[in-house]
Design a protein around this motif. Structure first.
Motif, short mmCIF file in Angstrom:
data_model
loop_
_atom_site.label_atom_id
_atom_site.label_comp_id
_atom_site.label_asym_id
_atom_site.label_seq_id
_atom_site.Cartn_x
_atom_site.Cartn_y
_atom_site.Cartn_z
N GLU A 1 -4.89 11.59 -5.19
CA GLU A 1 -5.66 11.11 -4.03
C GLU A 1 -5.20 9.72 -3.59
O GLU A 1 -5.05 9.46 -2.39
CB GLU A 1 -7.16 11.11 -4.35
N ARG A 2 -4.97 8.85 -4.57
CA ARG A 2 -4.60 7.48 -4.22
C ARG A 2 -3.21 7.44 -3.55
O ARG A 2 -2.98 6.63 -2.67
CB ARG A 2 -4.61 6.61 -5.48
N MET B 1 0.83 -1.20 0.00
CA MET B 1 0.00 0.00 0.00
C MET B 1 0.87 1.26 0.00
O MET B 1 1.89 1.30 0.66
CB MET B 1 -0.89 0.01 1.26
N ILE B 2 0.41 2.24 -0.70
CA ILE B 2 1.17 3.49 -0.78
C ILE B 2 0.44 4.50 0.10
O ILE B 2 -0.14 5.45 -0.36
CB ILE B 2 1.24 3.98 -2.23
N ARG B 3 0.47 4.25 1.38
CA ARG B 3 -0.47 4.98 2.21
C ARG B 3 0.22 5.86 3.25
O ARG B 3 -0.37 6.80 3.75
CB ARG B 3 -1.35 3.93 2.91
N SER B 4 1.45 5.53 3.61
CA SER B 4 2.06 6.28 4.72
C SER B 4 2.31 7.73 4.32
O SER B 4 2.34 8.61 5.15
CB SER B 4 3.36 5.63 5.15
N ILE B 5 2.49 7.96 3.06
CA ILE B 5 2.67 9.35 2.58
C ILE B 5 1.49 10.21 3.01
O ILE B 5 1.64 11.35 3.41
CB ILE B 5 2.83 9.36 1.04
N SER B 6 0.32 9.60 2.98
CA SER B 6 -0.87 10.38 3.33
C SER B 6 -0.81 10.80 4.79
O SER B 6 -1.15 11.91 5.15
CB SER B 6 -2.13 9.55 3.09
N LYS B 7 -0.31 9.89 5.60
CA LYS B 7 -0.24 10.20 7.02
C LYS B 7 0.66 11.40 7.25
O LYS B 7 0.35 12.30 8.01
CB LYS B 7 0.31 8.97 7.74
N LEU B 8 1.78 11.39 6.55
CA LEU B 8 2.74 12.47 6.72
C LEU B 8 2.18 13.79 6.23
O LEU B 8 2.30 14.82 6.87
CB LEU B 8 4.03 12.13 5.98
N LEU B 9 1.57 13.73 5.07
CA LEU B 9 0.96 14.93 4.50
C LEU B 9 -0.03 15.54 5.48
O LEU B 9 -0.05 16.73 5.72
CB LEU B 9 0.19 14.57 3.23
N VAL B 10 -0.81 14.65 6.03
CA VAL B 10 -1.90 15.09 6.88
C VAL B 10 -1.38 15.66 8.18
O VAL B 10 -1.85 16.68 8.67
CB VAL B 10 -2.86 13.90 7.09
N LEU B 11 -0.34 15.05 8.73
CA LEU B 11 0.29 15.59 9.92
C LEU B 11 0.73 17.03 9.67
O LEU B 11 0.57 17.92 10.47
CB LEU B 11 1.53 14.76 10.28
N CYS B 12 1.29 17.19 8.48
CA CYS B 12 1.79 18.48 8.08
C CYS B 12 0.70 19.54 8.10
O CYS B 12 0.94 20.70 8.36
CB CYS B 12 2.29 18.33 6.66
N ALA B 13 -0.49 19.13 7.79
CA ALA B 13 -1.58 20.09 7.69
C ALA B 13 -2.39 20.16 8.97
O ALA B 13 -3.47 20.72 9.00
CB ALA B 13 -2.49 19.69 6.53
N PHE B 14 -1.85 19.59 10.04
CA PHE B 14 -2.51 19.65 11.35
C PHE B 14 -3.90 19.02 11.34
O PHE B 14 -4.81 19.47 12.00
CB PHE B 14 -2.63 21.09 11.86
#
Lengths: 161, 438
Positions: free
Chosen positions: B158-159, B1-14
């Motif tokens: 998005e994916r 899954m290519i999913r951890s990037i999303s977690k990081l992005l989202v952390l970045c945006a609080f």
């Protein structure tokens, strides 16, 4: 119709200017010389109001109160308006480019309102319309304080006599 | 899954995300100011004839451009591809893709349909796991082929990031031509990548500050056509215009409510500017602020319950939040300098603003309680931020100095990275981003 009148006055002013110009050629330095720096500034013309009396009151940065030199100019404007039976004027408020767009529109309006208030206080009984262009119509275009100070202004224009 | 990037992005945006912490095969590390873009390969979409193949190449070029401009992806130069074509319905040979460094691979196909529409088939592959992670078909009328390509970009974005994209969107803005003291200003719209430009007004009157409707193909803006600046509404498809309330004085700084049914604006009354809310359905006006200040640049929270605005009530331009009925006004900006043009993020967590300090005009963001201020773009004059539909990117305009100076539109990521200028003919100011898909 207000604009038409203003336009008419301007055209009349230009016609007078042209006439003066033609006359000057014939009469040499004689009568025409009396007008001095203003072949366009015959008494009672918009050109005279703009160039000899002065139509623009300047403001300090972010200020909207009329200062003493501004008040002196407005008294001269008032005398001219009364002398030529002007019954309606419009005040256009402006801001310099060192502000944000919406705020500058409001700031220019507040400057115009200050002029209106002072003109009323010294006895002008005609109609005074106000308008703001914010920072959208600078007249001085450099990027330092000498230009910005010219752009922080409120301009009186004659609407009708 | 290519999913951890999303977690990081989202952390970045609080933002607290629902992203699952699945084992990561592909990873983009995003910190404040340090991002390794995800390397991916985007093939030209194939076709059965020259027309389809030509369109396939153009679609791929748009997707490459969109993803590269986001700053989160590094599409490979196609010249280094080892595999350029394969029989239909055959999987890529991933042995040819791993050496390129690509972590993801985009392939696709264009088919001209019998009804005249174009269809595009998208496949997104995880190169390391050799799995297809997206398989989707799109169709559109031929004239909407760019929109179709942007939708493909949004799917990939998005994916791979776990967040909605923003590529299928438009920008309303003010086109500026002519000398600085007699600038001709025209309302215009374009795609977010600068293409499909369309002028909506002719340039006879000063027009300013367009704002997109969140719901309809409408823009509210101000026009000096009647002499006084007045709030207008225009349908961007039909060009039909209407005046929003015939007020005696100036009306300006309009912005839609999130449901698109109301417009908040400033009305000038003598020396004062106060905020009003108009219901577009019945034209009812509600006064929100009173007093002798200049209150302007109002912007709704995305839940429609609050409004952020600027006011000089405390002696200089500062930011305030109030309830939508005008109650419970509280100051939110406390830093040095003055603050202007607040815009609430579509996620609800941040307010973007113009900050005037030290003779410079900066673009920044703060949390809605005023904390966590960060400056994202600086210089002589930056003004008027607008949010991408997903709340990750801001556009604003930047003025250059002097008699020949003028504005251009720029974008920057909310981490302060990836500042770039939008390519537009002539000067451009007052950008306003549309919702996604509009």
């Amino acid at each position: 119709m207000r604009l038409n009148l203003a336009k008419y006055l301007m055209i009349a002013g230009m016609a007078l200017g042209l006439a003066a110009c033609a006359t000057k050629g014939e009469l040499g330095q004689d009568a025409a010389g009396v007008v001095g720096n203003g072949i366009n500034a015959q008494p009672g013309t918009l050109a005279e109001f703009q160039q000899v009396i002065g139509d623009s009151v300047l403001f300090e940065t972010n200020q909207t109160e009329v200062n003493e030199s501004g008040k002196a100019l407005l008294r001269k404007q008032y005398a001219w308006l009364v002398q030529y039976n002007v019954t309606a004027i419009q005040i256009e408020g402006h801001a310099d480019e060192r502000g944000t767009r919406q705020y500058n529109i409001a700031l220019g309006a507040r400057r115009a309102a200050s002029i209106k208030k002072y003109m009323t206080s010294i006895g002008f009984t005609g109609t005074i319309g106000t308008l703001s262009y914010g920072k959208e119509r600078p007249i001085s275009l450099c990027d330092n304080i000498s230009c910005w100070s010219q752009n922080r202004r409120a301009v009186t224009s004659v609407v009708s006599k | 899954m290519i999913r951890s990037i999303s977690k990081l992005l989202v952390l970045c945006a609080f933002i607290v995300s629902m992203a699952t912490a699945a084992a990561a095969l592909v990873e983009v590390k995003i910190d404040q100011g340090n991002v390794d873009p995800l390397v991916l390969a985007i093939e030209n979409f194939s076709g059965n004839n020259g027309k389809e193949a030509g369109l396939g190449q153009n679609v791929a070029a748009i997707v490459i451009n969109d993803l590269r401009n986001s700053g989160l992806f590094a599409p490979l130069n196609q010249n280094i591809f080892l595999e350029t074509s394969r029989p239909a319905n055959q999987k890529p040979n991933f042995a040819n893709w791993r050496p390129t460094g690509a972590k993801a691979l985009v392939t696709g196909r264009i088919v001209m349909q019998s009804n005249g529409n174009i269809a595009a088939e998208l496949r997104l592959w995880d190169v390391l796991s050799e799995q297809q992670i997206v398989g989707l078909q799109y169709s559109a009328q031929p004239r909407n082929w760019r929109k179709l390509a942007h939708q493909i970009s949004d799917t990939i974005y998005e994916r791979l990031t776990g967040e909605k994209g923003y590529f299928d969107s438009r920008i309303a803005y003010i086109s500026e031509t002519g000398p600085k003291d007699r600038r001709v200003k025209r309302l215009a719209v374009m795609d977010q990548d600068g293409f499909n430009n369309k002028f909506l007004t002719a340039g006879n009157d000063i027009v300013l500050s367009p704002r997109f409707s969140p719901k309809r193909q409408e823009v509210t803006y101000i026009s000096y056509a009647s002499g006084q600046p007045r709030v207008m509404l225009i349908n961007v498809d039909t060009g039909q215009r209407e005046l929003v309330g015939n007020f005696p004085g100036m009306s300006f700084a309009p912005r839609f409510s999130p449901d698109g049914n109301k417009v908040v604006m400033s009305l000038q009354n003598g020396a004062n500017a106060n905020l009003y809310l108009m219901d577009l359905r019945n034209k009812n006006m509600q006064q929100l602020t009173k007093g002798s200040a200049l209150d302007t640049s109002a912007s709704f929270s995305p839940d429609g319950r609050a409004i952020v605005f600027e006011s000089d009530r405390d002696g200089k331009q500062l930011l305030y939040i109030m309830n939508t009925d005008g109650s419970n006004v509280r100051r939110v900006s406390f830093g040095g300098g003055s603050y202007s043009t607040p815009v609430w993020s579509p996620r609800g967590d941040l307010i973007a603003f113009t900050k005037l300090v030290g003779g410079q005009f900066l673009i920044g963001v703060m949390k809605v309680d005023g904390s966590g201020e960060r400056i994202l773009a600086g210089g002589y004059h930056n003004e008027g931020p607008t949010w991408s539909p997903n709340g990750r990117v801001l556009m604003f305009f930047r003025e250059t100095r002097g008699a020949n100076g003028g504005p251009s539109i720029w974008s920057v990521d909310i981490t302060g990275r990836n500042e770039r200028q939008l390519k537009i003919n002539g000067f451009a100011s007052d950008p306003a981003w549309s919702p996604l898909g509009q």
